[in-house]
Design a protein around this motif. Sequence first.
Motif, PDB file in Angstrom:
ATOM      1  N   ASN A   8       0.800  -1.213   0.000  1.00  0.00           N
ATOM      2  CA  ASN A   8       0.000   0.000   0.000  1.00  0.00           C
ATOM      3  C   ASN A   8       0.840   1.273   0.000  1.00  0.00           C
ATOM      4  N   SER A  11       0.151   3.454  -4.284  1.00  0.00           N
ATOM      5  CA  SER A  11      -0.895   2.903  -5.127  1.00  0.00           C
ATOM      6  C   SER A  11      -1.001   3.761  -6.375  1.00  0.00           C
ATOM      7  N   GLU A  96      -5.952   5.287  -1.871  1.00  0.00           N
ATOM      8  CA  GLU A  96      -5.322   4.406  -0.898  1.00  0.00           C
ATOM      9  C   GLU A  96      -6.246   4.249   0.297  1.00  0.00           C
ATOM     10  N   ALA A 120      -8.311   9.308   0.566  1.00  0.00           N
ATOM     11  CA  ALA A 120      -7.484   8.247   1.145  1.00  0.00           C
ATOM     12  C   ALA A 120      -7.944   8.002   2.578  1.00  0.00           C
TER      13      ALA A 120
END
Length: 179
Positions: A8, A11, A96, A120
């Motif tokens: 992660n 991304s 994300e 995010a």
Amino acid sequence: MTDRDDKNATSMDAAGDAFARRAGEEAVALPDRADAGLHFIGRIRTPWTVRGDCPKNGLQTDAACTVAVDPRYAPGLQNVEGASHLILLYWMDRAERGLLVQRPRHADGSRGTFSLRSPARPNPIALSVVELLGRDGATLTVRGLDCLDGTPLLDIKPYYATTDSRPDATVDRAGTARA
């Protein structure tokens, strides 16, 4: 850092633009199993295909966008024309999901995800209050969106100024007002 955390760390959006973490940001590994299920009820069509071109909020654009509701959900649009404005809930599918502490470009330091409107977040649900410009069958034309083209639609609700507006609401960007 686990393999999942490492995966992660950067991304990509649909155009291949990296969402790299900035200094001071923190992430968490998400649970392996979801707590709930969702059904996308349509897709949002906007002029923006790259994150950098997308407005930061719906008030920064006059672009007319379309909300294409899946035909099976079209009966739910009955009487929608009675609302001048709608609340759209949508899934920021290219954001994300593990960030808990972020460092916005406009800020001097880090901020907790739940004090930001950033896409995010663990559940990338976004909302916009949009002006309804028209309806053609299962397609709505609206103004006031801030998402990438093809974003999945979660829900549509009428905006009620009498209950949804909070004129006395404030936000202390530093988060110190109530500390």
